[in-house]
Design an enzyme around this catalytic site. Structure first.
Site, short mmCIF file in Angstrom:
data_model
loop_
_atom_site.label_atom_id
_atom_site.label_comp_id
_atom_site.label_asym_id
_atom_site.label_seq_id
_atom_site.Cartn_x
_atom_site.Cartn_y
_atom_site.Cartn_z
N ALA A 1 0.78 -1.24 0.00
CA ALA A 1 0.00 0.00 0.00
C ALA A 1 0.81 1.30 0.00
O ALA A 1 0.48 2.23 -0.71
CB ALA A 1 -0.96 -0.01 1.19
N GLU B 1 3.71 2.02 -1.13
CA GLU B 1 4.65 2.24 -2.23
C GLU B 1 3.97 2.96 -3.39
O GLU B 1 3.77 2.41 -4.46
CB GLU B 1 5.26 0.89 -2.63
CG GLU B 1 6.02 0.27 -1.45
CD GLU B 1 6.39 -1.20 -1.61
OE1 GLU B 1 6.28 -1.72 -2.73
OE2 GLU B 1 6.77 -1.83 -0.60
N HIS C 1 7.56 -2.55 -7.16
CA HIS C 1 7.56 -2.15 -5.75
C HIS C 1 8.44 -0.92 -5.55
O HIS C 1 9.02 -0.40 -6.50
CB HIS C 1 8.15 -3.29 -4.89
CG HIS C 1 7.31 -4.51 -4.82
ND1 HIS C 1 6.66 -4.91 -3.68
CD2 HIS C 1 7.01 -5.44 -5.75
CE1 HIS C 1 6.01 -6.04 -3.91
NE2 HIS C 1 6.20 -6.40 -5.16
N SER C 2 8.52 -0.44 -4.33
CA SER C 2 9.55 0.55 -3.97
C SER C 2 9.87 0.34 -2.49
O SER C 2 9.07 -0.24 -1.76
CB SER C 2 9.03 1.99 -4.20
OG SER C 2 8.17 2.42 -3.16
N TYR C 3 10.94 0.82 -1.88
CA TYR C 3 11.99 1.53 -2.60
C TYR C 3 13.30 0.74 -2.51
O TYR C 3 13.32 -0.26 -1.77
CB TYR C 3 12.16 2.92 -1.97
CG TYR C 3 12.50 2.91 -0.51
CD1 TYR C 3 11.49 2.85 0.47
CD2 TYR C 3 13.83 2.93 -0.06
CE1 TYR C 3 11.79 2.81 1.82
CE2 TYR C 3 14.14 2.90 1.29
CZ TYR C 3 13.11 2.85 2.22
OH TYR C 3 13.41 2.83 3.58
N TYR D 1 16.87 -9.58 0.50
CA TYR D 1 16.84 -10.47 1.66
C TYR D 1 16.06 -11.72 1.30
O TYR D 1 15.26 -11.72 0.38
CB TYR D 1 16.19 -9.79 2.88
CG TYR D 1 14.94 -8.96 2.60
CD1 TYR D 1 14.89 -7.63 3.02
CD2 TYR D 1 13.84 -9.48 1.94
CE1 TYR D 1 13.78 -6.85 2.79
CE2 TYR D 1 12.72 -8.70 1.69
CZ TYR D 1 12.70 -7.38 2.12
OH TYR D 1 11.59 -6.59 1.87
#
Lengths: 395, 177
Positions: free
Chosen positions: A153, A155, A282-284, A334
């Site tokens: 949400a 991003e 996506h970000s960031y 990750y």
């Protein structure tokens, strides 16, 4: 363009207005036509910008009294929008709320029927329709690329990019060779916002919300929401995800427990034979990632994915020198299980990428609107590169 | 790996001036994460190869402006939801960024990556001495857990004496709303 107001005092002056109208393009606002002009009547008319000084000279010479009612018509028109519902007007260079985006999906499809069609792939937890746009010139046996935005949400730059992509597609089709070739030979499924409920929540209540807004059964503290990008059936909840419904990376009660992820997965399964690439925005952090994130194992075409990512990152950087890091998800960002990119890949979509857009932390999720355009422009280069590669390597 | 002590990292980095991308300084550093005890901040040693830019003029302008305010400065949501920062708030944001660096350092482990996400609230605290004092509530974004952590910090600043975080504490989640 200017609008003039003239009050002819007598028949002679009416005649002067008549001759004006017969010598150039005059758009009468009142009365409707020159034939209705009478003495002592208020006469308003519009003139093209480059003719206005001639008109003024003519009126002065003829001794007809006039005044300029509107000095700049465009400005006056624009000003109307400023006061009225400015926040709901769609802009590609601003963040749009869900209502505005929803309306835009209808508009863009209606305005470009031979390139865009809109459909609904499901409903969110709170009952909102999930719109998807199918882009491309109609043809038979076309393969497709699936791209989604707005998983998380907060991003906001992500849905902004999907909208930008659609705009570029409709505006440059027929003008840009690459885009034209892509749309002629491929379809693009663009899901502008996956997690609509969450997105709405970031506008109304908490700008930093990430997850969906579903109630979690049996949660003592009433914690809400599942991380949609931990909710797919790819090593589900084994690492990099939480079993605690109160956590931001909560994997959900089961794979595809969320209506949104189920709708997305169902759609991809239904179109599996045609979807040849999966992109999720996506970000960031400025990263370009590919499988796997749920394991440190290498994807079977790791080398190929790596070189695509390398080239796409270079394309992206070519515009404003924005540096992206690329690589396998688990080692580049990750380890995290349940991601849509890994799931799509394991379904057989061998070109699967996750973009993490600008920036690297200075503004993070709250990227200034002034950066929407440059971010989208550079990202588009990378997406076009990948799409073109896929087109050259259809399987 | 250093037996019984922890993990040491040797870094070569380039510092870039946030306000002037072309101004860079090379830097080498050693970071030691202590074994076991997660309540000790990592040890950091560093060497700058060159000098940092002189910021005296800008510092003094900001200092005078705040000193001359009739009422104590109060602000919320910097940046706002759309990423906007009013120009006069920019130094307040930069100050928070520097101070949050200290808080982040004190709370970092090998498994965390913190960023300042937003200033929820800042309130200037009146002081009788020459220092400026700001009470900040900030939101820290932790990348690995993806959590947003509200944090309170009291920041002292003076053009000649630099930044000090005199007090800081992690806040309960709902404190940010």
């Amino acid at each position: 363009q200017k609008v003039f107001r003239v009050i002819p005092q007598n028949d002679e002056q009416v005649e002067i207005i008549n001759s004006l109208a017969s010598n150039m393009q005059v758009d009468f606002w009142q009365p409707d036509s020159v034939t209705l002009v009478r003495p002592k009547m208020q006469v308003d008319f519009r003139i093209e910008a480059d003719l206005s000084s001639e008109v003024e000279d003519f009126l002065k010479e003829s001794g007809v009294e006039y005044r300029v009612l509107i000095d700049n018509l465009q400005d006056a028109v624009d000003a109307q929008f400023d006061s009225k519902a400015r926040t709901t007007r769609h802009s590609y260079e601003k963040y749009n709320n869900w209502e505005t985006i929803a309306a835009w999906t209808a508009d863009i499809a209606a305005q470009n029927p031979d390139l865009v069609s809109r459909s609904v792939i499901g409903e969110t937890y709170e009952g909102r329709p999930m719109y998807i746009l199918k882009m491309g010139k109609s043809g038979s046996n076309k393969k497709a690329i699936f791209m989604d935005c707005g998983f998380h949400a907060r991003e906001w730059i992500s849905p902004a990019f999907c909208q930008w992509f659609v705009k570029e597609a409709v505006e440059t089709y027929g003008k840009d060779t690459v885009m034209t070739t892509l749309l002629d030979n491929l379809d693009f499924y663009v899901l502008p916002v996956v997690n609509i409920d969450g997105y709405v929540y970031t506008w109304t209540t908490d700008r930093m919300w990430r997850k969906t807004r579903s109630k979690n059964a049996g949660s003592i503290f009433g914690c809400i929401g599942t991380d949609p990008n931990r909710n797919f059936n790819a090593g589900w909840c084994t690492l990099g995800a939480s079993k605690n419904p109160c956590d931001s990376t909560y994997c959900g009660s089961a794979p595809e427990s969320e209506k949104e992820t189920k709708a997305l997965a169902d759609f991809i399964r239904e179109h599996l034979s045609t979807i040849k690439a999966y992109l999720t925005i996506h970000s960031y952090s400025q990263l370009l990632l590919f499988p796997y994130s749920y394991t440190y194992n290498l994807a079977s075409n790791h080398e190929e994915l790596n070189s695509i990512a390398h080239a796409a990152s270079k394309e992206l950087a070519s515009l404003y020198n924005t540096k992206y890091t690329y690589g396998q998800g688990a080692t580049t960002i990750y380890p995290a299980a349940g991601g849509s990119d890994d799931w799509a890949y394991d379904e057989g979509i061998k070109y699967s990428f996750t973009f993490e857009l600008r920036d690297t932390g200075r503004y993070g999720f709250i990227l200034p609107e002034s950066q929407i355009k440059p971010t989208c422009e550079e990202t588009l280069l990378a997406v076009k590169y990948i799409a073109n590669y896929v087109l050259q390597h259809l399987y | 790996d250093i037996d019984d002590v922890g993990h040491k990292y040797y870094l070569e980095l380039v510092l870039e001036d946030v306000l002037d991308k072309d101004s860079t300084v090379n830097c080498t550093a050693e970071v030691l994460y202590h074994l076991g005890n997660k309540n000790i901040a990592p040890d950091v040693q560093f060497t700058l190869e060159g000098e940092l830019k002189n910021t005296e003029e800008a510092d003094n302008i900001f200092y005078s402006r705040i000193k001359s305010l009739e009422k104590e400065l109060v602000a919320e949501n910097i940046p706002d939801s759309h990423g906007n920062v009013p120009p006069e708030m920019e130094p307040v944001r930069l100050l928070a960024w520097v101070a949050s660096g200290y808080v982040i350092w004190q709370n970092s482990t090998e498994n965390t990556k913190f960023q300042l996400a937003q200033i929820k609230r800042v309130k200037q605290v009146k002081r009788s001495d020459e220092y400026l004092e700001f009470d900040y509530t900030i939101l820290l974004h932790e990348m690995v857990s993806q959590e947003i952590i509200p944090w309170q910090m009291t920041v002292l600043w003076h053009p000649q004496h630099g930044v000090q975080v005199t007090q800081d504490s992690r806040q309960p989640k709902h404190a940010s709303q």
